[in-house]
Scaffold this active site. Sequence first.
Site, short mmCIF file in Angstrom:
data_model
loop_
_atom_site.label_atom_id
_atom_site.label_comp_id
_atom_site.label_asym_id
_atom_site.label_seq_id
_atom_site.Cartn_x
_atom_site.Cartn_y
_atom_site.Cartn_z
N SER A 540 0.46 -1.15 -0.09
CA SER A 540 0.15 0.12 -0.03
C SER A 540 1.27 0.81 -0.09
O SER A 540 1.58 1.80 -0.85
CB SER A 540 -0.89 0.06 1.34
OG SER A 540 -1.92 0.47 1.11
N ASP A 621 -8.51 -5.32 -6.59
CA ASP A 621 -8.19 -4.41 -5.38
C ASP A 621 -8.68 -3.31 -6.28
O ASP A 621 -8.02 -2.49 -6.85
CB ASP A 621 -6.49 -4.86 -5.57
CG ASP A 621 -6.23 -2.72 -4.08
OD1 ASP A 621 -6.25 -2.32 -4.00
OD2 ASP A 621 -4.62 -3.05 -4.27
N HIS A 653 -6.85 -5.60 -1.62
CA HIS A 653 -5.87 -5.01 -1.30
C HIS A 653 -4.50 -5.88 -0.66
O HIS A 653 -3.66 -5.87 -0.73
CB HIS A 653 -6.19 -3.91 -0.73
CG HIS A 653 -5.77 -2.73 -0.34
ND1 HIS A 653 -4.74 -2.25 -1.82
CD2 HIS A 653 -4.90 -1.90 0.64
CE1 HIS A 653 -4.07 -1.39 -1.10
NE2 HIS A 653 -3.87 -1.54 0.49
#
Length: 710
Positions: A540, A621, A653
Amino acid sequence: MVATAKKFTPEVMLQAPRRGPATPSPDGKLAIFSQSTYSFDSHSKVNEIGVLDITNGQTLIISKDSKASESTWLGSGYEVVWLKELENGNTSFIIADASQPGKSYTAGTVPGPVSNLKVYTIKPGMVAIAVAGQANPDGTLYSPKDEQKPHSSARIYDSLFVRHWDRYVTNQRSTIFTGVLQKSSPKVTSRPGRYHLMGFQNALAGSKLESPIPPFGGADHFDVGSQGICFVAKDPDVDPAIHTKCNLYFINKEDFMELGSPEPIKLGELRGFDGAATSPVFSPDGNHIAFLKMKTDGYESDKNHIVLIHNFAGLATASEPLASGDGNGSWDRSPRSIAWANDGKALILETEDVGCGCLFRLDLTPPPGPGWKPTKLTSGGNVVAAAPASSDSRLLFISSNSLVDSSTYTIIDPVDPVNARVVSSLTGDGSMFGLSPAQVSSLWWKGANDHSVHAWMVKPSFYKAGEKYPLAYLIHGGPQGAWNDSWSTRWNPCIFAEQGYIVIAPNPTGSTGYGQGFTDASGLSGEVFHTSRAVALGASYGGYMMNWIQGHDLAKKFKALVCHDGVFSLTAQLSTDELYFPVHDLGGPLWKKQDTWEQWDPSRFIGNWNTPMLVIHSELDYRLTMAEGLAAFNVLQMRGVESRFLSFPDENHWVLKPENSRVWHHQVINWINHYVGLPKLLDKEGKDDSEYVKQARRAYPTAVPALGLD
């Protein structure tokens, strides 16, 4: 419950029982919990509901139903209720007696999936329930089995939030359903003494409000009490994709059996509080509500302020018990959840604090004055839940974990929190995994703008002073997040340490748990290592940093990088779901702050990319879209940089499915091990990850280029 492992490997971690928080019975003698276990031999998961004898630490499993979950106590005895998912998608409410295992019955079934069960005892034999579920446009409970397949697959949108997290937004909305579990009498049925589900209905029907708030909202977004339900929801007058503004609502349901619900009443409005809200809870006497509220709209990592609603059934008023003249609050920490003490005279707060998830108590009598601060009850580890140890006790039953221990249950006295009593430790303080708290230590150094920066350092269990070990440098997501002394099956520092790495997990400026000023700041952590065998990994925001590092001199210090779901180009963040993230962190939208967006765009520096990198990005995602990972991998391949692309079509994600997580761990570990000279990770059959790679190549022959790494 957990077999002793010779070495802590991904298989050991992923197959170990995952035990949830425990809730004590009203008399404080038993505690109920749920746990799940996955087997790579049978490729299946087993769910269990267990009862812990608090006096001796022994556990009795009362359900091995793979579809059972979310157990909780009913009334004042040992009766419990849990949810059971049926094959057709419906949900049953199952009742059992924890003191007499083996017998259970169905109190009622609802026509669709529900979760996040909460209960409140109205009187003996009558219990109000509240659950979360998806509602159709007409207010009825949504069930996938009833959905009609359209002739066309077209989707049409006229507003933001086309996609959210890992799904396309549909006509269904998250809502709260209420009902009553009521015991029958001999006059009603031939089987008296059994609970029956009655009056099940959509409490938010017709309100245009959505709660729990997607995608992560759950039982922390609503509560049920003697006078009705309270909940938080996004303000219906703002666009949820670019705003975080939430409100607190109350629905007066003096009779939970009454069909229909009054219009929700908005509560708790304080001047200057325009941000997100969470954790609404009724006081034990039902006359007050406490909840957490942020000030800044569009900033999801703003400080949580404690807000109290007084006498909401009459002339409701709101106050901030820890207010200060500057508006920042007299306490610089940001609670992540809130609960009431048994006597209603104090609040129990779960709060990040210097790399740990700690428990605090805020006394409300006398009312907090200037400089008033909560009292810290725990140090170290990560508290995940706290509940009264019994219905009339000041003691607290705490569920927690740590970097080396996956689950611990402890009883503490807020008056004497040092002398805590451990009731049960699932992994024996890590020893079941061959781990030890001695492997974990703290580092401090001066970072950007002279901020003191903290990092966790995790050594191998076989560490010997004087020997040299490669370094694994982990960068957390957010950036408003933190590496805490907590257990994880996704990014567990001990997994890397047991390969032979010294793991450094820093919390630089922007991290949470060190005061809101530290979280709001920005800067780099600074150089803290000098080694010729270092690798860096991040997901991330950490993935963004991998791409940023690639284009700068810092990349030369690393033998290899791992980028999981990272940002390749900041302009592509206009395709994200919650647009307030980039808009807030970059000071405004692209057309107003183009220079800033361009300044911090990793794609500007791809001409410098030379460090070997594993790129991971999954197709579901929608926070950071798949194109970001493909773009990074394509650049690496075009530049002739050693690289590999790993993708999962059924993950978002995060990589959550055990079989996928197993492949993820093998690919990541063998990638970095190759570049620092460590041996390959083998599974329990003595195989390395080459079999997984071969299978992937057979299915997708061009997706995983051969680089001599398998």
